[in-house]
Design a protein around this motif. Sequence first.
Motif, mmCIF file in Angstrom:
data_model
loop_
_atom_site.group_PDB
_atom_site.id
_atom_site.type_symbol
_atom_site.label_atom_id
_atom_site.label_comp_id
_atom_site.label_asym_id
_atom_site.label_seq_id
_atom_site.Cartn_x
_atom_site.Cartn_y
_atom_site.Cartn_z
ATOM 1 N N LEU A 113 76.630 32.926 18.854
ATOM 2 C CA LEU A 113 75.695 33.716 19.642
ATOM 3 C C LEU A 113 74.311 33.083 19.728
ATOM 4 O O LEU A 113 73.578 33.283 20.706
ATOM 5 C CB LEU A 113 75.584 35.117 19.030
ATOM 6 C CG LEU A 113 75.144 36.247 19.946
ATOM 7 C CD1 LEU A 113 76.084 36.388 21.131
ATOM 8 C CD2 LEU A 113 75.060 37.550 19.167
ATOM 9 N N ALA A 149 79.072 31.551 23.710
ATOM 10 C CA ALA A 149 79.159 32.267 22.440
ATOM 11 C C ALA A 149 80.470 31.960 21.727
ATOM 12 O O ALA A 149 80.497 31.785 20.505
ATOM 13 C CB ALA A 149 79.018 33.766 22.679
ATOM 14 N N VAL A 176 73.390 31.242 22.879
ATOM 15 C CA VAL A 176 73.225 31.964 24.142
ATOM 16 C C VAL A 176 71.764 32.311 24.352
ATOM 17 O O VAL A 176 71.231 33.269 23.788
ATOM 18 C CB VAL A 176 74.086 33.245 24.166
ATOM 19 C CG1 VAL A 176 73.914 33.972 25.491
ATOM 20 C CG2 VAL A 176 75.549 32.908 23.927
ATOM 21 N N TRP A 228 81.836 36.361 17.753
ATOM 22 C CA TRP A 228 80.475 36.891 17.838
ATOM 23 C C TRP A 228 80.461 38.388 18.096
ATOM 24 O O TRP A 228 79.428 39.059 17.909
ATOM 25 C CB TRP A 228 79.718 36.191 18.980
ATOM 26 C CG TRP A 228 80.472 36.204 20.288
ATOM 27 C CD1 TRP A 228 81.380 35.277 20.723
ATOM 28 C CD2 TRP A 228 80.416 37.205 21.312
ATOM 29 N NE1 TRP A 228 81.886 35.628 21.956
ATOM 30 C CE2 TRP A 228 81.311 36.807 22.337
ATOM 31 C CE3 TRP A 228 79.695 38.388 21.472
ATOM 32 C CZ2 TRP A 228 81.504 37.561 23.500
ATOM 33 C CZ3 TRP A 228 79.884 39.146 22.628
ATOM 34 C CH2 TRP A 228 80.779 38.726 23.624
ATOM 35 N N HIS A 271 86.825 36.330 20.008
ATOM 36 C CA HIS A 271 85.385 36.307 20.268
ATOM 37 C C HIS A 271 84.657 36.639 18.957
ATOM 38 O O HIS A 271 84.218 37.782 18.760
ATOM 39 C CB HIS A 271 85.012 37.308 21.358
ATOM 40 C CG HIS A 271 85.793 37.154 22.630
ATOM 41 N ND1 HIS A 271 85.605 36.082 23.489
ATOM 42 C CD2 HIS A 271 86.767 37.913 23.185
ATOM 43 C CE1 HIS A 271 86.430 36.207 24.518
ATOM 44 N NE2 HIS A 271 87.141 37.298 24.361
#
Length: 238
Positions: free
Chosen positions: A50, A45, A53, A121, A119
């Motif tokens: 995302l 991710a 994934v 996402w 991060h």
Amino acid sequence: MPHDGGSGAAGVDPEQLWLRPAEPRRGRRPSFSREVITAAAVALADAEGLEAVTMRRVAAEVGAGVMSLYSYAPDKETLLELMVDHVSGELSVTDAPTGDWRADLKAIAHLQRAHMLRHPWLPAVLSTRRVPGPNTLAFLERALAVLRPTGLDGAAKLEVFAQLTAFVAGHVTHEIAQAAASRSAERAAAEARYLAAVAADGRHPELAEALSAPGRSPAPEATFTRFLNRLVDGLDAD
């Protein structure tokens, strides 16, 4: 049947996920664990977004057959819960609250911003997560301790933390989008010309006045701090 999709975290059983250890299916013990699977999904991710994934892709990353993953994460919704809690472990704070709850709350928000920027996402996923795991609960416990001096009741403290997190997530989403847009010098110049024309057309005097005011630092950190100060300093602790 296990699946990659899902409509939200409502189908995730928190007791099954967080209170019972993940057990592999019968047979030869696999060479991976729920932690390894989750870390692989987070890395995907972070690197590709995302959308990259999927259970099949994560299985390939850990060198496993996709069906063997379902003992640890029966669907993508469960995997997302695991991912959120996994990265929440980065938010560990050991220092005791200072007693200045506004300053401490702002420090929490700055931690959250840095965390979400690592991060990208995460803001989108947080809007649908409803099953806090142990790392998430530890950070929530910290926030509630910070808010103790306010005298707010428990429900209000939870609302303040939710409001703060939503603000940070929304700001980071905007910040990431703005950073992507600013990479185009041509687009930035076009936007500047457009706003200058609107301000000069005589039909938007309030906007013209706002645009003519002395500028503030456009640096992302400074902008976030200004917005955060307005939010936290305006909170009513009564």
